[in-house]
Design a protein around this motif. Sequence first.
Motif, PDB file in Angstrom:
ATOM      1  N   SER A  47       0.853  -1.182   0.000  1.00 56.35           N
ATOM      2  CA  SER A  47       0.000   0.000   0.000  1.00 56.35           C
ATOM      3  C   SER A  47       0.893   1.237   0.000  1.00 56.35           C
ATOM      4  CB  SER A  47      -0.918  -0.005   1.226  1.00 56.35           C
ATOM      5  OG  SER A  47      -0.145  -0.008   2.415  1.00 56.35           O
ATOM      6  N   SER A  48       0.330   2.362  -0.373  1.00 52.42           N
ATOM      7  CA  SER A  48       1.129   3.586  -0.485  1.00 52.42           C
ATOM      8  C   SER A  48       1.790   3.984   0.833  1.00 52.42           C
ATOM      9  CB  SER A  48       0.270   4.736  -1.016  1.00 52.42           C
ATOM     10  OG  SER A  48      -0.846   4.944  -0.166  1.00 52.42           O
ATOM     11  N   ASP A  49       1.184   3.632   1.946  1.00 48.40           N
ATOM     12  CA  ASP A  49       1.765   3.968   3.250  1.00 48.40           C
ATOM     13  C   ASP A  49       2.539   2.800   3.871  1.00 48.40           C
ATOM     14  OD1 ASP A  49      -0.290   2.288   3.978  1.00 48.40           O
ATOM     15  OD2 ASP A  49      -1.400   3.786   5.122  1.00 48.40           O
ATOM     16  N   GLY A  50       2.637   1.687   3.153  1.00 42.57           N
ATOM     17  CA  GLY A  50       3.421   0.550   3.626  1.00 42.57           C
ATOM     18  C   GLY A  50       2.769  -0.287   4.714  1.00 42.57           C
ATOM     19  N   LYS A  51       1.491  -0.056   4.996  1.00 45.25           N
ATOM     20  CA  LYS A  51       0.823  -0.792   6.079  1.00 45.25           C
ATOM     21  C   LYS A  51       0.379  -2.198   5.660  1.00 45.25           C
ATOM     22  CE  LYS A  51      -0.694   3.264   8.584  1.00 45.25           C
ATOM     23  NZ  LYS A  51      -1.816   3.997   9.146  1.00 45.25           N
ATOM     24  N   LEU A  52       0.361  -2.451   4.375  1.00 45.71           N
ATOM     25  CA  LEU A  52      -0.004  -3.774   3.881  1.00 45.71           C
ATOM     26  C   LEU A  52       0.976  -4.146   2.779  1.00 45.71           C
ATOM     27  CD1 LEU A  52      -2.175  -6.083   3.949  1.00 45.71           C
ATOM     28  CD2 LEU A  52      -3.193  -4.936   1.994  1.00 45.71           C
ATOM     29  N   LYS A  53       1.565  -5.321   2.895  1.00 46.10           N
ATOM     30  CA  LYS A  53       2.526  -5.798   1.908  1.00 46.10           C
ATOM     31  C   LYS A  53       2.099  -7.181   1.440  1.00 46.10           C
ATOM     32  CE  LYS A  53       6.188  -3.158   4.030  1.00 46.10           C
ATOM     33  NZ  LYS A  53       7.395  -3.163   4.826  1.00 46.10           N
ATOM     34  N   ASP A  56      -0.010  -4.398   8.955  1.00 40.29           N
ATOM     35  CA  ASP A  56       0.325  -3.560  10.101  1.00 40.29           C
ATOM     36  C   ASP A  56      -0.779  -3.710  11.152  1.00 40.29           C
ATOM     37  OD1 ASP A  56       0.065  -0.776  11.570  1.00 40.29           O
ATOM     38  OD2 ASP A  56       2.112  -0.870  10.767  1.00 40.29           O
ATOM     39  N   ASP A  57      -0.402  -3.741  12.425  1.00 37.99           N
ATOM     40  CA  ASP A  57      -1.373  -3.910  13.515  1.00 37.99           C
ATOM     41  C   ASP A  57      -2.482  -2.861  13.488  1.00 37.99           C
ATOM     42  OD1 ASP A  57      -0.097  -6.140  14.460  1.00 37.99           O
ATOM     43  OD2 ASP A  57       1.073  -5.058  15.962  1.00 37.99           O
ATOM     44  N   GLU A  58      -2.170  -1.666  13.035  1.00 36.35           N
ATOM     45  CA  GLU A  58      -3.180  -0.589  12.990  1.00 36.35           C
ATOM     46  C   GLU A  58      -4.370  -0.987  12.112  1.00 36.35           C
ATOM     47  OE1 GLU A  58      -3.618   3.893  11.208  1.00 36.35           O
ATOM     48  OE2 GLU A  58      -1.651   3.293  11.954  1.00 36.35           O
ATOM     49  N   LEU A  59      -4.105  -1.699  11.025  1.00 41.28           N
ATOM     50  CA  LEU A  59      -5.181  -2.102  10.118  1.00 41.28           C
ATOM     51  C   LEU A  59      -6.089  -3.160  10.737  1.00 41.28           C
ATOM     52  CD1 LEU A  59      -3.337  -2.286   6.675  1.00 41.28           C
ATOM     53  CD2 LEU A  59      -4.884  -0.507   7.502  1.00 41.28           C
ATOM     54  N   LEU A  60      -5.579  -3.879  11.705  1.00 37.53           N
ATOM     55  CA  LEU A  60      -6.383  -4.919  12.342  1.00 37.53           C
ATOM     56  C   LEU A  60      -7.483  -4.339  13.219  1.00 37.53           C
ATOM     57  CD1 LEU A  60      -3.562  -7.443  13.285  1.00 37.53           C
ATOM     58  CD2 LEU A  60      -5.122  -7.532  11.331  1.00 37.53           C
ATOM     59  N   ASP A  68     -10.459  -2.652   2.399  1.00 38.50           N
ATOM     60  CA  ASP A  68     -10.107  -1.726   1.318  1.00 38.50           C
ATOM     61  C   ASP A  68      -8.634  -1.856   0.939  1.00 38.50           C
ATOM     62  OD1 ASP A  68     -12.695  -0.773   1.248  1.00 38.50           O
ATOM     63  OD2 ASP A  68     -12.263   1.034   2.423  1.00 38.50           O
ATOM     64  N   TYR A  69      -7.768  -1.905   1.939  1.00 36.82           N
ATOM     65  CA  TYR A  69      -6.328  -2.063   1.690  1.00 36.82           C
ATOM     66  C   TYR A  69      -6.051  -3.364   0.939  1.00 36.82           C
ATOM     67  CZ  TYR A  69      -4.212   1.756   4.425  1.00 36.82           C
ATOM     68  OH  TYR A  69      -3.774   2.972   4.878  1.00 36.82           O
TER      69      TYR A  69
END
Length: 107
Positions: free
Chosen positions: A35-41, A56-60, A68-69
């Motif tokens: 993702s553009s912010d690197g939170k999902l790879k 990333d834990d924040e997305l959880l 969406d990500y």
Amino acid sequence: MFGDMMGMMNKLKETQKKVEETKDRLNHVLVDEQSSDGKLKVTLTANRTIKSIAIDDELLQDKEMLEDYLILTMNKAIEKATRVNEAELAAVAKDGMPNIPGLDMFK
């Protein structure tokens, strides 16, 4: 005439074998996307098999945002893997096509 036909058939069989070998090799070619912010790879093979997903834990904390990500990043990864796959297979197919007059499939 028949010698030319046999030569073309042998070349087509050889090309088919090379295409299959390329497909097998593409199982080991990895395509990374994030993702553009690197939170999902995401990592896929060039044959579009998912190998890994890092979240990333924040997305959880937000199910809708995570969904969406995943959709956006997976679609970008699949597009990239498809481009690699098609380019590799087209190169093998083009090299292996017999020279048939009037049949210019790969210009």
